[in-house]
Design a protein around this motif. Structure first.
Motif, short mmCIF file in Angstrom:
data_model
loop_
_atom_site.label_atom_id
_atom_site.label_comp_id
_atom_site.label_asym_id
_atom_site.label_seq_id
_atom_site.Cartn_x
_atom_site.Cartn_y
_atom_site.Cartn_z
N TYR A 281 12.34 -6.67 -3.09
CA TYR A 281 12.60 -5.69 -3.80
C TYR A 281 14.04 -5.36 -4.43
O TYR A 281 14.94 -6.25 -3.75
CB TYR A 281 12.36 -4.33 -3.05
N ARG A 282 14.25 -4.80 -5.37
CA ARG A 282 15.40 -4.57 -6.42
C ARG A 282 16.15 -3.25 -5.86
O ARG A 282 15.44 -2.48 -5.73
CB ARG A 282 15.15 -4.86 -7.88
N ASP A 283 17.53 -3.54 -5.86
CA ASP A 283 18.28 -2.35 -5.73
C ASP A 283 19.17 -2.53 -6.89
O ASP A 283 20.47 -2.97 -6.55
CB ASP A 283 18.82 -1.68 -4.73
N LYS A 284 19.05 -2.11 -8.19
CA LYS A 284 19.95 -2.31 -9.34
C LYS A 284 20.12 -3.91 -9.36
O LYS A 284 19.11 -4.38 -9.89
CB LYS A 284 21.34 -1.85 -9.15
N PHE A 285 21.19 -4.54 -9.34
CA PHE A 285 21.32 -5.83 -9.61
C PHE A 285 21.19 -6.63 -8.15
O PHE A 285 21.33 -8.00 -8.37
CB PHE A 285 22.73 -6.03 -10.22
N ALA A 286 21.13 -6.02 -7.21
CA ALA A 286 21.02 -6.74 -5.90
C ALA A 286 19.38 -6.96 -5.42
O ALA A 286 18.71 -6.07 -5.91
CB ALA A 286 21.71 -5.89 -4.87
N ARG A 287 19.07 -8.17 -4.72
CA ARG A 287 17.95 -8.17 -4.43
C ARG A 287 17.87 -8.06 -2.87
O ARG A 287 18.79 -8.80 -2.21
CB ARG A 287 17.18 -9.51 -4.70
N TYR A 288 16.74 -7.83 -2.24
CA TYR A 288 16.56 -7.57 -0.62
C TYR A 288 15.23 -8.11 -0.37
O TYR A 288 14.47 -8.22 -1.40
CB TYR A 288 17.06 -6.24 -0.30
N ALA A 289 15.19 -8.07 0.98
CA ALA A 289 13.82 -8.74 1.34
C ALA A 289 13.49 -8.16 2.82
O ALA A 289 14.38 -7.88 3.60
CB ALA A 289 13.76 -10.30 1.44
N LEU A 290 12.37 -8.00 2.88
CA LEU A 290 11.63 -7.59 4.35
C LEU A 290 10.34 -8.42 4.53
O LEU A 290 9.73 -8.91 3.87
CB LEU A 290 11.22 -6.15 4.09
#
Length: 576
Positions: A281-290
């Protein structure tokens, strides 16, 4: 005893008020059906109705009043001058102790009332060795589902029973070490690791004062071969499939180990990189993962299945794993008093209480009643659908855990809210569930007033002319997550033809019944509100559990959605 008047009896309904009316003008209601050859006819006697009413939870048999509402008085000579004898006969033949009285109307017509007490918890009464229940105007054998439900009400704790022949030599030393360490770590008592095993087993009530071990000790601590000797069905089976429509599994593992070792090994198997993929998923320009499947949720679900399974049903706990879903089933259905609507609010009693107590002491499960709350809270906080128990029936609990991040904006919103709050001010499972339902446009009728008032006062929910909406921060989170109105429409709305082409013929029929408001070729503007698994089962000639599976499959494909709760909500077709 609180006696009813004739006027009160005349206002009663047979099913709603648990009452049975018989005219019996000449005192001709048979006591025990003697002389009748057909079992169905023999049941329709005083003893038969007393037993059925007792099984229903108590009620009354009224003789001398017509069964058609409003129950005109006919009068009766039934048990005239013999009420005491009738009470004694019923008690002698059934062990049910009724209270019998007579009433007279203004024309001196006599009415006999037999007040039937409720059955004891877990007890089923029988007539000619058949447990009876009332169905319309008939007395019929009790359904298997109701019979099992009653038996489970007072089901003794299987895990506290002594396991004859089980000895200390049968226990796994590593499992004992892990149990001690978990308790020592949780309570910060390192000295507990050095307490003699016999003393620990007695403190945890796994061994009595005479040195006898119970089934909880077997399940929690015994060696694999010993478990197989005493409980060959005490297994957890994990099957992996790449696609939901696959019949054959891609990989399979069977775990028969002491529980203190098993839960780690089951999680390690589920948590392999290829079978527990990352969700981005995205938060602005950062990408994260679960990970698709959260460790705390899976562990809680597996341990719940073990604590709540019915051991006398010879069935393994089965976990079917897909890239986007876990389906966990255990034998026995919900405990008494629990259903899909109240699962968060009712503190159920685990069927294996001794096992559950040890797991709580060692920190493997939450306090009673909090484990499911935690599963819901984590799933919502990760932007995933809530745990789904909708396929549960009287014979098994079926839990579906979705792995796909469905609402990244809600994930970001909850994350921002929680990280800025003290531990004591964190949103609880009920708060999160209310936000989840509003975000999906579902009814908030089942949201309690305290939760609603709290969320409104904190401006996490707002009142608008269109109803209750989420805080405007939710729209900001959509932008941060890269969810535009266009992409949102793609997620919520689907192409009718493309999606329905994936359905079976029966599922297509279900879809059109829901979409067109047509049941048995009859147009009904409120058909969506009345379409249930039962009505679909009757219309299509399939079992209720088959229809439930069809509805679940159609929901996962995205052609229908559930609006409102499982009990009071309805299905809607999703069309573009």
């Amino acid at each position: 005893m609180n006696k009813f008047t004739i006027q009160q009896l005349q206002q009663m309904r047979e099913s709603e008020d648990r009452v049975e009316f018989k005219a019996g003008e000449g005192g001709n209601v048979s006591y025990d059906g003697r002389g009748k050859t057909n079992p169905k006819d023999r049941r329709r006697c005083i003893l038969g109705y007393v037993i059925a009413l007792c099984n229903e939870g108590g009620g009354r048999l009224v003789i001398g009043m017509h069964d058609n509402y409003p129950h005109r008085v006919t009068g009766t000579r039934q048990a005239q001058d013999a009420i005491g004898r009738l009470e004694s006969d019923i008690y002698r033949d059934t062990t049910i102790r009724p209270e019998i009285y007579e009433l007279y109307d203004e024309e001196n017509r006599r009415v006999l009332v037999i007040e039937v007490p409720s059955r004891p918890i877990g007890k089923v009464f029988k007539f000619e060795d058949v447990p009876l229940m009332r169905v319309g105007e008939e007395l019929k054998p009790m359904s298997d589902a109701m019979y099992l439900k009653i038996l489970q009400e007072s089901e003794p704790d299987f895990s506290e029973k002594i396991c004859e022949g089980l000895s200390l030599e049968d226990l796994d030393e590593e499992a004992i070490r892990v149990m001690k360490k978990k308790y020592a770590d949780r309570w910060e008592k390192p000295e507990f690791n050095n307490i003699p095993t016999n003393q620990v087993l007695k403190d945890f009530m796994l061994m009595d004062n005479d040195g006898h071990l119970n089934y909880a000790a077997l399940i929690l601590l015994a060696k694999s071969e010993v478990i197989y000797r005493y409980l060959p069905c005490d297994n957890v089976v994990v099957e992996y499939r790449l696609y939901h429509h696959m019949i054959e599994y891609t990989a399979r593992a069977e775990f028969r180990e002491p529980l203190f070792l098993l839960v780690d090994h089951v999680w390690d198997y589920i948590n392999q990189p290829a079978s527990n993929p990352l969700q981005h998923y995205r938060d602005k320009f950062a990408r994260y993962a679960l990970p698709a499947f959260n460790e705390d949720v899976v562990r809680e679900a597996v341990l719940n299945a073990i604590c709540h399974r019915v051991m006398f049903i010879q069935s393994d706990i089965v976990i079917k794993q897909y890239p986007d879903m876990l389906v966990i089933t255990n034998a026995g259905g919900f405990p008494v008093g629990v259903d899909t609507d109240n699962i968060l609010s009712v503190n159920s009693m685990p069927r294996s209480r001794r096992i559950c107590e040890v797991l709580q002491k060692t920190g493997l499960v939450e306090k009673r009643g909090q484990g499911v709350d935690r599963m819901f809270a984590i799933s919502i906080s990760e932007g995933k659908p809530i745990p789904d128990y909708s396929l549960t029936d009287e014979w098994q609990v079926c839990l579906r855990l979705h792995g796909t991040i469905q609402d990244p904006a809600l994930l970001l919103l909850i994350h921002d809210i929680q990280r800025n709050r003290a531990t004591t001010e964190q949103l609880n499972a009920f708060d999160l569930l209310a936000l989840y339902r509003v975000s999906r446009g579902e009814s908030i009728r089942n949201v309690d007033s305290v939760t609603l008032k709290k969320l409104l006062s904190q401006e996490l929910l707002i009142e608008t002319s269109d109803g209750i909406k989420l805080t405007p921060l939710y729209d900001e989170m959509k932008l941060r997550a890269g969810v535009t109105d266009k992409t949102e429409d793609k997620n919520i709305q689907v192409n009718d033809t493309a999606k329905t082409s994936q359905l079976t013929e029966r599922q297509k029929k279900i879809y059109h019944i829901i979409k067109d408001g047509t049941i048995n070729d009859t147009v009904n503007d409120t058909a969506n509100d009345t379409v249930t698994a039962k009505t679909l089962s009757e219309a299509l000639g399939a079992s209720i559990i088959t229809i439930k599976r069809d509805l679940a499959a159609m929901q996962s494909v995205g052609v229908i959605k559930r609006v409102g709760s499982d009990k009071t909500g309805h299905w809607e077709a999703i069309v573009k």
